[in-house]
Motif scaffolding. Structure first.
Motif, mmCIF file in Angstrom:
data_model
loop_
_atom_site.group_PDB
_atom_site.id
_atom_site.type_symbol
_atom_site.label_atom_id
_atom_site.label_comp_id
_atom_site.label_asym_id
_atom_site.label_seq_id
_atom_site.Cartn_x
_atom_site.Cartn_y
_atom_site.Cartn_z
ATOM 1 N N ILE A 217 0.839 -1.200 0.000
ATOM 2 C CA ILE A 217 0.000 0.000 0.000
ATOM 3 C C ILE A 217 0.871 1.246 0.000
ATOM 4 O O ILE A 217 0.585 2.219 -0.688
ATOM 5 N N GLU A 218 1.952 1.209 0.772
ATOM 6 C CA GLU A 218 2.884 2.347 0.808
ATOM 7 C C GLU A 218 3.445 2.648 -0.583
ATOM 8 O O GLU A 218 3.589 3.810 -0.966
ATOM 9 N N GLU A 219 3.788 1.592 -1.317
ATOM 10 C CA GLU A 219 4.426 1.761 -2.626
ATOM 11 C C GLU A 219 3.432 1.902 -3.769
ATOM 12 O O GLU A 219 3.845 2.117 -4.914
ATOM 13 N N SER A 220 2.153 1.790 -3.474
ATOM 14 C CA SER A 220 1.148 1.928 -4.532
ATOM 15 C C SER A 220 1.008 3.382 -4.955
ATOM 16 O O SER A 220 1.518 4.295 -4.291
ATOM 17 N N ALA A 221 0.317 3.605 -6.071
ATOM 18 C CA ALA A 221 0.091 4.971 -6.546
ATOM 19 C C ALA A 221 -0.682 5.774 -5.504
ATOM 20 O O ALA A 221 -0.386 6.947 -5.259
ATOM 21 N N PHE A 222 -1.657 5.130 -4.868
ATOM 22 C CA PHE A 222 -2.436 5.787 -3.816
ATOM 23 C C PHE A 222 -1.539 6.188 -2.657
ATOM 24 O O PHE A 222 -1.584 7.316 -2.163
ATOM 25 N N GLY A 223 -0.720 5.242 -2.204
ATOM 26 C CA GLY A 223 0.147 5.493 -1.056
ATOM 27 C C GLY A 223 1.137 6.603 -1.302
ATOM 28 O O GLY A 223 1.367 7.455 -0.439
ATOM 29 N N ARG A 224 1.734 6.610 -2.485
ATOM 30 C CA ARG A 224 2.736 7.636 -2.781
ATOM 31 C C ARG A 224 2.101 9.006 -3.025
ATOM 32 O O ARG A 224 2.687 10.034 -2.688
ATOM 33 N N PHE A 225 0.893 9.013 -3.587
ATOM 34 C CA PHE A 225 0.226 10.291 -3.843
ATOM 35 C C PHE A 225 -0.188 10.963 -2.538
ATOM 36 O O PHE A 225 -0.052 12.169 -2.370
ATOM 37 N N PHE A 226 -0.695 10.150 -1.582
ATOM 38 C CA PHE A 226 -1.188 10.707 -0.315
ATOM 39 C C PHE A 226 -0.147 10.629 0.812
ATOM 40 O O PHE A 226 -0.463 10.957 1.952
ATOM 41 N N TYR A 227 1.078 10.184 0.503
ATOM 42 C CA TYR A 227 2.132 10.042 1.512
ATOM 43 C C TYR A 227 1.698 9.137 2.665
ATOM 44 O O TYR A 227 1.967 9.420 3.840
ATOM 45 N N VAL A 228 1.032 8.049 2.318
ATOM 46 C CA VAL A 228 0.595 7.083 3.321
ATOM 47 C C VAL A 228 1.804 6.267 3.774
ATOM 48 O O VAL A 228 2.656 5.890 2.962
ATOM 49 N N LYS A 229 1.886 5.993 5.081
ATOM 50 C CA LYS A 229 3.062 5.282 5.589
ATOM 51 C C LYS A 229 2.691 4.322 6.716
ATOM 52 O O LYS A 229 1.611 4.408 7.303
#
Length: 223
Positions: A182-194
């Motif tokens: 999830i961190e490395e997904s497009a969603f994760g990188r766009f929203f800075y999810v960690k």
């Protein structure tokens, strides 16, 4: 409950007997789930975006969905005071407020213990002394204010505790394995999810990295 005029907390429509100071206090206590949802989780997503907490919030949403399904299926009436509260068109078993708070309390307790363990025992005690009394007070407020019977709030509390424990187990034994994806997904990188669950002391880690960044030659103070 005597037939005294009722007054609502401004903008919330949680009613209590006019002049009843305890009722006024408990009316605000019963709004804790709203404060947690709008203030706690919303601000957390804006400023932190931790996957663990995001799935915590998702679990609370699932719990409330389960509550609505059960209420619609059982259709148990609220206590007689519902007429005075203008709530007789809704069902009372199980109490959604109690379910929400006990789900929150159980998940929060397990998550705090997982992150702090026995290393920060004082912090654990402080955390527990905040969340559990508030859960019990919320449950009591729903009975005192006439929105639920004792059986309805205990049913909500029990269901919330079971769902909170179950969801914590699922997140940390099944879903957490997908956190890196999830961190490395497009969603994760766009929203800075960690995910920082692998870091023993996040507060210390962020503190030291903030100091290191300030001392680094490429560090630039924001205008």
């Amino acid at each position: 409950m005597s037939q005294h005029p009722l007054k609502a907390v401004t903008l919330t429509h949680v009613r209590y007997q006019k002049g009843d100071q305890l009722g006024h206090f408990l009316a605000w206590v019963s709004l804790v789930p709203v404060f947690i949802s709008l203030g706690g989780f919303s601000s957390h997503f804006i400023f932190r975006r931790e996957l663990q907490t995001m799935f915590f919030a998702l679990g609370l949403l699932i719990s409330q969905f389960v509550n609505e399904v059960i209420k619609t299926s059982v259709q148990q009436a609220r206590p007689e005071t519902c007429a005075l509260l203008e709530m007789c068109d809704s069902h009372g078993w199980p109490s959604s407020h109690s379910q929400y708070m006990f789900f929150f309390a159980v998940y929060f307790t397990l998550l705090t213990y997982r992150r702090l363990g026995l290393i920060c025992r004082n912090q654990l005690i402080v955390a527990y002394l905040l969340v559990w009394p508030m859960a019990v007070l919320t449950m009591y407020s729903r009975v005192y204010l006439g929105y639920h019977t004792v059986a309805q709030v205990f049913a909500g509390a029990g269901l919330g505790a079971v769902l909170g424990w179950g969801w914590f187990w699922i997140v940390n034994n099944v879903i957490s394995g997908m956190f890196p994806l999830i961190e490395e997904s497009a969603f994760g990188r766009f929203f800075y999810v960690k995910d920082t669950s692998h870091i023993p002391n996040v507060l210390r880690f962020e503190y030291e990295n903030a100091r290191s960044a300030r001392k680094h030659p490429s560090y630039k103070r924001a205008d």
